[in-house]
Design an enzyme around this catalytic site. Structure first.
Site, short mmCIF file in Angstrom:
data_model
loop_
_atom_site.label_atom_id
_atom_site.label_comp_id
_atom_site.label_asym_id
_atom_site.label_seq_id
_atom_site.Cartn_x
_atom_site.Cartn_y
_atom_site.Cartn_z
N CYS A 189 0.83 -1.21 0.00
CA CYS A 189 0.00 0.00 0.00
C CYS A 189 0.87 1.25 0.00
O CYS A 189 1.37 1.68 1.04
CB CYS A 189 -0.94 0.00 1.20
N CYS A 223 -0.49 4.13 2.09
CA CYS A 223 -0.29 3.97 3.54
C CYS A 223 1.17 4.21 3.94
O CYS A 223 1.45 4.83 4.95
CB CYS A 223 -0.64 2.56 4.02
N ASP A 224 2.09 3.64 3.17
CA ASP A 224 3.47 3.55 3.63
C ASP A 224 4.48 4.40 2.85
O ASP A 224 5.64 4.51 3.25
CB ASP A 224 3.93 2.08 3.58
#
Ligand code: NDP
Length: 323
Positions: free
Chosen positions: A141, A144-145
């Site tokens: 992701c 997200c990261d």
């Protein structure tokens, strides 16, 4: 097999942000929700480290802690959270009919309404080195990261819309992005391919696959192989993003609910209604576009409101056993 099915007013299957948010709303509406957590209590966020993009956490929150908080909030209003996995379903076609659900192969439930929030699982390459370094620089992701790799060099695998979108997202944050496409063309839409081509610090390598992720505890690089020539090459990267698609967790609903060609549940219009009355779907199990914790939570809220309205109007066959 247990003989007497347990009667439940609002059954929630799955324990990610969608399931817990549905539980908070359903419990506050006095629907006495019972939530089964599934195999991975807390869902995909429990495999993430820091969640920085969920509103209300100015300093971020780690994924597992956030899911514990969501569970506590759902329980505070009376949600009955249980470990267990739905293993078979038989949904009623009738408005107000009871839906039969089997838990762990032996416990029988009859639910007046069901909210499905079983999520989706990111697909991985399944290389041993990739699996070992999940959470140590391997991520599925970018949204997200990606932030953790600010100013660094990363690689991304995949040639679909997700990979193209995430590659351009990463290119905005990172110094350089190498995109590995296993064919000699990308499956992504022309518009996305155009964006990829026009991003200066994004290099695409076609006919290229990851042979090994390098590094002991954190990603230090990758060894790539050209699947046409067999030529190998190593590059230094600190992050490897896998964007080769997601698989919605809908196997047990096949033949019961309408789904698209890739298995995502189809919901009606702007609602969370599935093809069976009294069965609702929330979160990634019905969303291949946005797939964010906050959007999953939003649809969880919608599903509980839809279930509440349904139970008020559907004239469910019999009142629940406690009443
Ligand atoms: P897709 O299934 O469309 O693409 C997956 C990509 O990963 C393909 O390039 C595929 O290669 C590659 N791949 C699969 N397995 C491997 C492997 N083992 N090794 C290397 N590469 C592999 O998934 P997406 O997540 O990209 O998209 C899912 C759906 O969501 C699509 O319909 C897409 O259009 C849509 N979407 C739309 C967006 C938008 O409109 N903004 C944004 C994101 C997604 P190959 O082609 O060789 O099979």
């Amino acid at each position: 097999m247990s003989t007497n099915p347990e009667r439940i007013k609002c059954l929630i299957i799955g324990s990610g942000p969608a399931g817990y948010t549905a539980a908070i709303y359903a419990a506050r509406a006095d629907l006495k929700p019972v939530l089964y957590t599934g195999m991975e209590p807390g869902g995909q966020l429990t495999t993430t480290t820091e969640v920085d993009n969920f509103p209300g956490y100015p300093n971020g929150v780690d994924g597992p802690s956030m899911m514990v908080d969501l569970q506590k909030q759902a329980e505070r209003f009376g949600t009955d959270v249980r470990m267990g996995m739905a293993t078979a379903v038989s949904f009623s076609e009738e408005e107000g009919g009871l839906h039969k659900v089997t838990i762990d192969g032996n416990k029988q439930l009859e639910a007046e309404s069901v909210i499905i929030s079983t999520g989706a699982s990111a697909r991985y390459l399944n290389l041993p080195s990739e699996q070992r370094l999940r959470g140590g620089g391997v991520s599925a992701c970018a949204v997200c990261d990606g932030f953790f790799y600010k100013g660094q060099e990363v690689a991304i695998v995949g040639g679909g819309d997700t990979a193209a979108e995430e590659a351009t997202y990463l290119a905005n944050i990172c110094k350089k992005v190498t995109m590995l496409v296993r064919k000699d063309y990308m499956r992504a839409s022309k518009a996305m391919q155009h964006r990829v081509k026009n991003t200066a610090n994004l290099v695409v390598k076609y006919n290229t696959e990851v042979e090994e992720v390098l590094g002991d505890t954190v990603v230090e690089g990758i060894r790539m192989v050209n699947n046409q020539t067999g030529e190998k090459e190593e590059i230094k990267v600190t992050g490897l993003f896998i964007a080769i698609g997601h698989k919605p967790n809908t196997d047990i609903f096949k033949g019961q609910l309408e789904m698209d060609a890739t298995g995502y549940l189809i919901t009606k219009g702007k609602s969370t209604k599935t093809s069976k009355p009294g069965v609702f779907a929330a979160g990634d199990v019905q969303d291949k576009e946005y797939r964010q914790a906050v959007t999953a939570a939003g649809t969880g809220c919608m599903a509980a409101l839809d279930a509440e309205r349904y139970l008020q109007t559907a004239g469910v066959v019999a009142v629940s056993v406690e009443e």
